[in-house]
Design a protein around this motif. Structure first.
Motif, mmCIF file in Angstrom:
data_model
loop_
_atom_site.group_PDB
_atom_site.id
_atom_site.type_symbol
_atom_site.label_atom_id
_atom_site.label_comp_id
_atom_site.label_asym_id
_atom_site.label_seq_id
_atom_site.Cartn_x
_atom_site.Cartn_y
_atom_site.Cartn_z
ATOM 1 N N ARG A 241 -3.384 1.504 6.812
ATOM 2 C CA ARG A 241 -2.560 1.165 5.656
ATOM 3 C C ARG A 241 -2.091 2.431 4.947
ATOM 4 O O ARG A 241 -2.778 3.456 4.953
ATOM 5 C CB ARG A 241 -3.346 0.288 4.685
ATOM 6 C CG ARG A 241 -3.781 -1.042 5.269
ATOM 7 C CD ARG A 241 -4.601 -1.853 4.277
ATOM 8 N NE ARG A 241 -5.812 -1.126 3.881
ATOM 9 C CZ ARG A 241 -6.700 -1.595 3.010
ATOM 10 N NH1 ARG A 241 -6.499 -2.779 2.434
ATOM 11 N NH2 ARG A 241 -7.778 -0.881 2.705
ATOM 12 N N LEU A 242 -0.920 2.360 4.321
ATOM 13 C CA LEU A 242 -0.366 3.491 3.587
ATOM 14 C C LEU A 242 -0.928 3.494 2.174
ATOM 15 O O LEU A 242 -0.906 2.470 1.484
ATOM 16 C CB LEU A 242 1.158 3.389 3.542
ATOM 17 C CG LEU A 242 1.889 4.513 2.806
ATOM 18 C CD1 LEU A 242 1.775 5.817 3.598
ATOM 19 C CD2 LEU A 242 3.364 4.141 2.594
ATOM 20 N N LEU A 243 -1.430 4.637 1.726
ATOM 21 C CA LEU A 243 -1.916 4.776 0.363
ATOM 22 C C LEU A 243 -0.808 5.360 -0.500
ATOM 23 O O LEU A 243 -0.309 6.465 -0.242
ATOM 24 C CB LEU A 243 -3.150 5.679 0.317
ATOM 25 C CG LEU A 243 -4.365 5.204 1.122
ATOM 26 C CD1 LEU A 243 -5.529 6.176 0.953
ATOM 27 C CD2 LEU A 243 -4.777 3.796 0.703
ATOM 28 N N VAL A 244 -0.391 4.592 -1.485
ATOM 29 C CA VAL A 244 0.597 5.048 -2.465
ATOM 30 C C VAL A 244 -0.163 5.215 -3.769
ATOM 31 O O VAL A 244 -0.566 4.230 -4.393
ATOM 32 C CB VAL A 244 1.750 4.048 -2.627
ATOM 33 C CG1 VAL A 244 2.752 4.561 -3.656
ATOM 34 C CG2 VAL A 244 2.432 3.820 -1.281
ATOM 35 N N GLY A 245 -0.377 6.481 -4.158
ATOM 36 C CA GLY A 245 -1.327 6.713 -5.230
ATOM 37 C C GLY A 245 -2.693 6.290 -4.737
ATOM 38 O O GLY A 245 -3.168 6.752 -3.706
ATOM 39 N N SER A 246 -3.317 5.364 -5.427
ATOM 40 C CA SER A 246 -4.626 4.864 -5.011
ATOM 41 C C SER A 246 -4.548 3.458 -4.441
ATOM 42 O O SER A 246 -5.573 2.867 -4.113
ATOM 43 C CB SER A 246 -5.587 4.866 -6.207
ATOM 44 O OG SER A 246 -5.084 4.037 -7.251
ATOM 45 N N GLU A 247 -3.351 2.915 -4.282
ATOM 46 C CA GLU A 247 -3.186 1.544 -3.807
ATOM 47 C C GLU A 247 -2.824 1.531 -2.324
ATOM 48 O O GLU A 247 -1.956 2.292 -1.875
ATOM 49 C CB GLU A 247 -2.114 0.814 -4.608
ATOM 50 C CG GLU A 247 -1.993 -0.671 -4.265
ATOM 51 C CD GLU A 247 -1.191 -1.455 -5.282
ATOM 52 O OE1 GLU A 247 -0.867 -2.625 -4.997
ATOM 53 O OE2 GLU A 247 -0.894 -0.908 -6.356
ATOM 54 N N ALA A 248 -3.485 0.649 -1.564
ATOM 55 C CA ALA A 248 -3.231 0.529 -0.128
ATOM 56 C C ALA A 248 -2.147 -0.496 0.124
ATOM 57 O O ALA A 248 -2.194 -1.619 -0.391
ATOM 58 C CB ALA A 248 -4.507 0.134 0.597
ATOM 59 N N VAL A 249 -1.154 -0.113 0.928
ATOM 60 C CA VAL A 249 -0.044 -1.001 1.290
ATOM 61 C C VAL A 249 -0.217 -1.381 2.758
ATOM 62 O O VAL A 249 -0.216 -0.518 3.631
ATOM 63 C CB VAL A 249 1.314 -0.306 1.071
ATOM 64 C CG1 VAL A 249 2.456 -1.205 1.528
ATOM 65 C CG2 VAL A 249 1.482 0.079 -0.395
#
Length: 261
Positions: A241-249
């Motif tokens: 998953r891609l981490l954008v900031g601290s959130e996983a997409v």
């Protein structure tokens, strides 16, 4: 414009093994759909390849249409069985395929491709190839079909969308048979190494990070449910998953933004 067909006999000589079967057809609806049907009908089918000179119903992610004139793309699907794979890492297969496509394009065509998360292959911000993986048979030893559509000989007026590109437009002179062989060889090597590691993802994650232009970029992720997330893409987690900031997409369309956007 007359274009050279794929050399099926040469591909079979060079690629079986590591693959057990390789077919080239003139036209079909979808190579992915054909191999999914084969996986269901033939429980033992594994490491099989299907290429088509023309796909009439090719699909990308989110069921988007993916088409081109005959003999301008490399439209290929591979059926693989991942014996004993942990379901939590199954999503790494399309990312592994992206790594293989980038390596093949760089080596065989001399084109500086990179990955846009999760598995678009770009050159200078323009899309060169797309990848779609689909589970054909679920269970502890799943059969998965992964398809690649790579723009090879498309001219500027044949591009499906303005932000696409092709090997020819990037100055490459490699023929489609050589490119297909390089792509499938790279895929087989990556898949074999992953299997030999007992499906460990550490080496895959390291290779993916090296080739991913999304990491470090400011992005906008359009998430399911209509929510948007804007921030810096910082890393890929253990599940791909891609981490954008601290959130996983884990799903959604990602757009690279200008730093000041």
């Amino acid at each position: 414009m007359q274009r050279t067909p794929l050399d099926a006999e040469r591909l079979r000589r060079e690629l079986t093994p590591p693959f057990t079967r390789l077919d080239v057809v003139e036209t079909t609806g979808s190579t992915n759909a054909d191999l999914i049907a084969r996986a269901v009908a033939e429980p033992g089918a594994d490491r099989q390849v299907l290429l088509a000179e023309l796909q009439e119903s090719g699909r990308g992610r989110h069921a988007r249409a993916w088409s081109s004139p005959p003999r301008t793309q490399i439209s290929v699907s591979v059926l693989v069985r991942l014996d004993g794979v942990n379901p939590e890492v199954l999503g790494w297969l399309p990312l592994l395929t992206g790594i293989a496509v980038v390596d093949a394009v760089r080596t065989a065509a001399g084109v500086p491709a990179e990955l846009k998360w999760p598995n678009d292959v770009l050159v200078g911000g323009r899309k060169l190839a797309g990848i779609l993986a689909e589970v054909a048979v679920a269970g502890p030893d799943p059969a998965v079909v992964v398809g690649v559509g790579l723009n090879a000989e498309l001219t500027a007026d044949e591009l499906p969308v303005p932000h696409a590109t092709s090997l020819v437009l990037e100055g490459a002179t490699v023929d489609r048979t050589t490119m297909a062989a390089a792509l499938l060889t790279a895929f087989a090597a990556r898949c074999t190494a992953w299997r030999d590691s007992a499906w460990d993802t550490a080496a895959l994650a390291a290779a993916y990070r090296e080739r991913c232009g999304t990491l470090g970029a400011r992005v906008r992720a359009e998430l399911p449910g209509g929510r948007a997330l804007v921030g810096i893409a910082t890393d890929i987690d253990a599940a791909g998953r891609l981490l954008v900031g601290s959130e996983a997409v884990s799903a959604g369309d990602v757009t690279h933004l200008r730093p000041d956007a």
